[in-house]
Scaffold this motif. Sequence first.
Motif, PDB file in Angstrom:
ATOM      1  N   THR A 115     121.796  -9.765  75.396  1.00 46.94           N
ATOM      2  CA  THR A 115     121.570 -10.546  74.184  1.00 46.94           C
ATOM      3  C   THR A 115     120.364 -11.447  74.393  1.00 46.94           C
ATOM      4  O   THR A 115     120.291 -12.176  75.382  1.00 46.94           O
ATOM      5  CB  THR A 115     122.793 -11.423  73.834  1.00 46.94           C
ATOM      6  N   SER A 116     119.419 -11.372  73.475  1.00 48.53           N
ATOM      7  CA  SER A 116     118.295 -12.313  73.482  1.00 48.53           C
ATOM      8  C   SER A 116     118.478 -13.262  72.308  1.00 48.53           C
ATOM      9  O   SER A 116     118.979 -12.864  71.255  1.00 48.53           O
ATOM     10  CB  SER A 116     116.951 -11.577  73.363  1.00 48.53           C
ATOM     11  N   PHE A 117     118.096 -14.487  72.514  1.00 49.73           N
ATOM     12  CA  PHE A 117     118.120 -15.487  71.451  1.00 49.73           C
ATOM     13  C   PHE A 117     116.685 -15.979  71.268  1.00 49.73           C
ATOM     14  O   PHE A 117     116.395 -17.166  71.371  1.00 49.73           O
ATOM     15  CB  PHE A 117     119.064 -16.636  71.824  1.00 49.73           C
ATOM     16  N   ASP A 118     115.767 -15.023  71.012  1.00 53.14           N
ATOM     17  CA  ASP A 118     114.337 -15.340  70.975  1.00 53.14           C
ATOM     18  C   ASP A 118     113.816 -15.657  69.578  1.00 53.14           C
ATOM     19  O   ASP A 118     112.658 -15.993  69.410  1.00 53.14           O
ATOM     20  CB  ASP A 118     113.520 -14.216  71.610  1.00 53.14           C
ATOM     21  N   ASP A 119     114.655 -15.524  68.558  1.00 51.12           N
ATOM     22  CA  ASP A 119     114.312 -15.793  67.152  1.00 51.12           C
ATOM     23  C   ASP A 119     113.271 -14.839  66.583  1.00 51.12           C
ATOM     24  O   ASP A 119     113.008 -14.864  65.386  1.00 51.12           O
ATOM     25  CB  ASP A 119     113.829 -17.241  66.941  1.00 51.12           C
ATOM     26  N   ALA A 120     112.666 -14.001  67.411  1.00 50.05           N
ATOM     27  CA  ALA A 120     111.594 -13.122  66.933  1.00 50.05           C
ATOM     28  C   ALA A 120     111.959 -11.642  67.017  1.00 50.05           C
ATOM     29  O   ALA A 120     111.281 -10.805  66.437  1.00 50.05           O
ATOM     30  CB  ALA A 120     110.330 -13.364  67.761  1.00 50.05           C
ATOM     31  N   SER A 121     113.018 -11.323  67.749  1.00 48.79           N
ATOM     32  CA  SER A 121     113.445  -9.931  67.965  1.00 48.79           C
ATOM     33  C   SER A 121     112.326  -9.093  68.579  1.00 48.79           C
ATOM     34  O   SER A 121     112.109  -7.945  68.203  1.00 48.79           O
ATOM     35  CB  SER A 121     113.948  -9.303  66.660  1.00 48.79           C
ATOM     36  N   THR A 122     111.615  -9.679  69.549  1.00 48.50           N
ATOM     37  CA  THR A 122     110.518  -8.966  70.209  1.00 48.50           C
ATOM     38  C   THR A 122     110.762  -8.744  71.701  1.00 48.50           C
ATOM     39  O   THR A 122     109.959  -8.086  72.360  1.00 48.50           O
ATOM     40  CB  THR A 122     109.196  -9.741  70.049  1.00 48.50           C
ATOM     41  N   SER A 123     111.856  -9.270  72.251  1.00 49.79           N
ATOM     42  CA  SER A 123     112.132  -9.118  73.679  1.00 49.79           C
ATOM     43  C   SER A 123     112.676  -7.727  73.973  1.00 49.79           C
ATOM     44  O   SER A 123     113.378  -7.123  73.153  1.00 49.79           O
ATOM     45  CB  SER A 123     113.127 -10.175  74.138  1.00 49.79           C
ATOM     46  N   ASP A 124     112.341  -7.225  75.170  1.00 49.14           N
ATOM     47  CA  ASP A 124     112.705  -5.865  75.559  1.00 49.14           C
ATOM     48  C   ASP A 124     113.562  -5.886  76.822  1.00 49.14           C
ATOM     49  O   ASP A 124     113.445  -6.784  77.658  1.00 49.14           O
ATOM     50  CB  ASP A 124     111.449  -5.038  75.862  1.00 49.14           C
ATOM     51  N   VAL A 125     114.396  -4.842  76.977  1.00 41.81           N
ATOM     52  CA  VAL A 125     115.134  -4.626  78.216  1.00 41.81           C
ATOM     53  C   VAL A 125     114.314  -3.635  79.040  1.00 41.81           C
ATOM     54  O   VAL A 125     113.991  -2.537  78.576  1.00 41.81           O
ATOM     55  CB  VAL A 125     116.554  -4.096  77.961  1.00 41.81           C
ATOM     56  N   ALA A 126     113.973  -4.043  80.249  1.00 41.26           N
ATOM     57  CA  ALA A 126     113.080  -3.264  81.116  1.00 41.26           C
ATOM     58  C   ALA A 126     113.791  -2.065  81.730  1.00 41.26           C
ATOM     59  O   ALA A 126     114.951  -2.147  82.134  1.00 41.26           O
ATOM     60  CB  ALA A 126     112.539  -4.166  82.225  1.00 41.26           C
TER      61      ALA A 126
END
Length: 140
Positions: A115-126
């Motif tokens: 789960t990312s809480f980045d507000d932008a929905s741009t984070s990736d799982v490597a």
Amino acid sequence: FSSAGRIYLNTQQSNLTSGSATKVLLDAESFDSGGEGDPNTNNQVDITDTGTYVIIANVGWENMVVDKTYRSQIYVNGAEIAKYSTQTPVASDSDTSVSVIASITAGQKIELYATSFDDASTSDVAAGATRTYLSWARLA
């Protein structure tokens, strides 16, 4: 160990929806002594023997946003049993590791969520065997 294995993410998962727990699509296998890993169909571990298990997981993060929270979670049969969260002070790549010892019944499944809480929905799982993985071993 009568049952032990490790499955990992071979293909990056991009742009996780912020605030939403996303199942990590663990699509490759390092080893699986008990034949319980299911990386090709359901991206999970299907437990065949009731027992006490140690579960260790890691989520590698890329394209992180400054001062946002990132979480890795272990689920058994659809319920979260362990989690670890971190907040990144800089825009960089990082990891969130989580581990637990749990009593698991034959027929249950183990899954890894991110789960990312980045507000932008741009984070990736490597992707990669050393970045994003789920390991398990039956202790007793």
